[in-house]
Design an enzyme around this catalytic site. Structure first.
Site, short mmCIF file in Angstrom:
data_model
loop_
_atom_site.label_atom_id
_atom_site.label_comp_id
_atom_site.label_asym_id
_atom_site.label_seq_id
_atom_site.Cartn_x
_atom_site.Cartn_y
_atom_site.Cartn_z
N THR A 193 -40.56 7.33 -32.51
CA THR A 193 -40.91 7.35 -33.94
C THR A 193 -40.21 8.56 -34.52
O THR A 193 -39.80 9.44 -33.79
CB THR A 193 -42.45 7.48 -34.11
OG1 THR A 193 -43.07 6.26 -33.79
CG2 THR A 193 -42.86 7.87 -35.51
N ARG A 221 -47.91 -7.10 -34.33
CA ARG A 221 -48.56 -5.83 -33.99
C ARG A 221 -48.13 -4.70 -34.94
O ARG A 221 -46.95 -4.52 -35.25
CB ARG A 221 -48.20 -5.47 -32.55
CG ARG A 221 -48.82 -4.15 -32.06
CD ARG A 221 -47.89 -2.97 -32.19
NE ARG A 221 -48.45 -1.76 -31.61
CZ ARG A 221 -47.95 -0.54 -31.78
NH1 ARG A 221 -46.87 -0.37 -32.50
NH2 ARG A 221 -48.52 0.51 -31.24
N VAL A 222 -49.09 -3.95 -35.42
CA VAL A 222 -48.82 -2.79 -36.26
C VAL A 222 -49.46 -1.58 -35.60
O VAL A 222 -50.61 -1.64 -35.15
CB VAL A 222 -49.42 -3.00 -37.67
CG1 VAL A 222 -49.27 -1.73 -38.51
CG2 VAL A 222 -48.73 -4.18 -38.37
N GLY A 223 -48.71 -0.48 -35.50
CA GLY A 223 -49.24 0.73 -34.87
C GLY A 223 -49.84 1.68 -35.88
O GLY A 223 -50.25 1.28 -36.98
N ASP A 224 -49.90 2.94 -35.51
CA ASP A 224 -50.53 3.95 -36.36
C ASP A 224 -49.63 4.46 -37.47
O ASP A 224 -50.10 4.98 -38.48
CB ASP A 224 -50.96 5.14 -35.50
CG ASP A 224 -49.76 5.79 -34.81
OD1 ASP A 224 -48.94 5.05 -34.20
OD2 ASP A 224 -49.62 7.02 -34.88
N THR A 244 -46.84 10.76 -33.33
CA THR A 244 -46.04 9.82 -32.55
C THR A 244 -46.72 9.60 -31.21
O THR A 244 -47.29 10.54 -30.65
CB THR A 244 -44.60 10.33 -32.33
OG1 THR A 244 -43.93 9.41 -31.46
CG2 THR A 244 -44.57 11.72 -31.72
N GLY A 245 -46.69 8.38 -30.73
CA GLY A 245 -47.31 8.10 -29.44
C GLY A 245 -47.91 6.71 -29.41
O GLY A 245 -47.57 5.86 -30.25
N GLY A 247 -49.76 4.09 -30.41
CA GLY A 247 -50.40 3.93 -31.71
C GLY A 247 -51.84 3.47 -31.67
O GLY A 247 -52.65 3.90 -32.50
N1 ASP Z 1 -46.76 5.43 -32.81
C1 ASP Z 1 -45.76 4.42 -32.74
C2 ASP Z 1 -46.43 3.08 -32.68
O1 ASP Z 1 -47.41 2.94 -31.97
C3 ASP Z 1 -44.84 4.56 -31.57
C4 ASP Z 1 -44.47 5.97 -31.21
O2 ASP Z 1 -44.67 6.88 -31.97
O3 ASP Z 1 -43.94 6.21 -30.11
O4 ASP Z 1 -45.94 2.15 -33.29
#
Ligand code: ASP
Length: 329
Positions: A193, A221-224, A244-245, A247
């Site tokens: 991200t 799918r939708v993340g954070d 980031t991570g 989500g």
């Molecule tokens: N947070 C992002 C998601 O889950 C991915 C990421 O930051 O690595 O879509």
């Protein structure tokens, strides 16, 4: 919280957190990532140095990272299981709590600018899918063919992920070009991200985040990253945070807003709040990732529980620092 009369400007950006142990990147890759992060941070810093707004600095920095195929956002985004790029982004203004976001856009070159346009061009906070692309188009934002976002490195990640899932390999998107720089991209795992937080000379903070999401994601799918409070939050009463991570964990914890709440209501310093949420709450739940933050006093923080996080910081009277590994400053 009382604001200093003339706060120094400050900016932090990230290009994702993940499996980036020392020795994994070639010297060429490492140099390319460090240069890209430095250039992006400097672009936002230039806006702030000239007296520009934190929102403008965040957008300028994220747009550069979106165009860079090294990062999982815009060009270089991860692919869905169907071989598409569905991009998510959000931005928030700490002065007004105005926020805009898009989820699952696939033709808008700069999702962060679409997110920002949601603030001024609609009565909404979050737009999704084809409607969000149509909105961005109507706002005059540049539209691109799906092949614009394509990189061989992310496609190879998709093929590996689909192989493990036992799913078929979809056809490549149309209009795929050759981008020599994209060959330097490193696979930090299934994710990545980009994001930026900034404080301007008026004392306003802002945060923005943009991503391609997770490799081989399915079912819309939708993340954070496009969720205000989870992947992005900014309030002048506390701080600006971009995450980031993994989500799903960030959504469940409301990570960005949680850090701001600890600063505002529990009296923790920005670094303490970031460390508590990442190393206690996130790790405790089994989630991986990292955060960057800045407060209205110009204090900057980052915290992550992975091997590495691509990151850079710069402020008035403070030189640019670019870091990748856990053992770096
Ligand atoms: N947070 C992002 C998601 O889950 C991915 C990421 O930051 O690595 O879509």
């Amino acid at each position: 919280m009382s604001l200093p009369p003339n706060p120094r400007w400050a900016l932090v950006c990230h290009g994702g957190a993940g499996t980036i142990p020392r020795g994994r990147l070639t010297p060429e890759q490492e140099a390319a990532y460090r240069a890209a992060l430095g250039d992006a941070a400097n672009a936002g810093a230039e806006v702030l140095r000239e007296g520009g707004a934190a929102m403008d600095a965040v957008e300028a920095t994220v747009r550069l990272l979106e165009d860079d195929p090294l990062f999982n956002a815009g060009r270089g985004a991860a692919f869905t299981a169907e071989g598409r790029n569905e991009l998510d982004a959000s931005i928030m203004d700490g002065a007004t709590l105005a926020a805009g976001a898009v989820a699952g856009v696939s033709t808008t070159r700069h999702p962060i600018s679409a997110a920002r346009a949601v603030i001024d061009g609609s009565d909404h906070v979050l737009l999704g899918g084809e409607g969000a692309d149509a909105f961005a188009r109507a706002q005059g934002l540049e539209q691109v063919a799906p092949g614009h976002f394509f990189t061989e490195a992310r496609w190879a990640s998709l093929e590996r992920a689909l192989g493990k899932l036992g799913l078929p390999i979809p056809p490549r998107p149309h209009g795929v070009g050759v981008d020599a720089r994209a060959a330097l991209a490193h696979d930090e795992g299934k994710r990545g991200t980009v994001g930026c937080v900034a404080l301007d000379r008026r004392g306003n903070v802002a945060a923005g985040t943009s991503t391609g999401g997770t490799t081989a994601k399915r079912w819309g799918r939708v993340g954070d990253s496009p969720l205000i409070g989870a992947g992005t939050y900014a309030a002048n009463t506390a701080a600006a945070v971009s995450c980031t991570g993994a989500g799903e964990y960030f959504i469940r914890l409301g990570v960005a807003q949680r850090i701001c709440a600890l600063v505002e209501h529990a009296g923790l310093s920005l670094q303490q709040a970031a460390d508590r949420v990442v190393h206690e709450d996130l790790s405790g739940l089994g989630g991986e990732g990292g955060v960057i933050a800045v407060d209205p006093h110009g204090r900057m923080a980052w915290s992550f529980n992975t091997d590495g996080m691509y990151r850079a910081r710069i402020a008035e009277r403070e030189p640019l620092t670019v870091s990748i590994y856990k053992d770096e400053a």
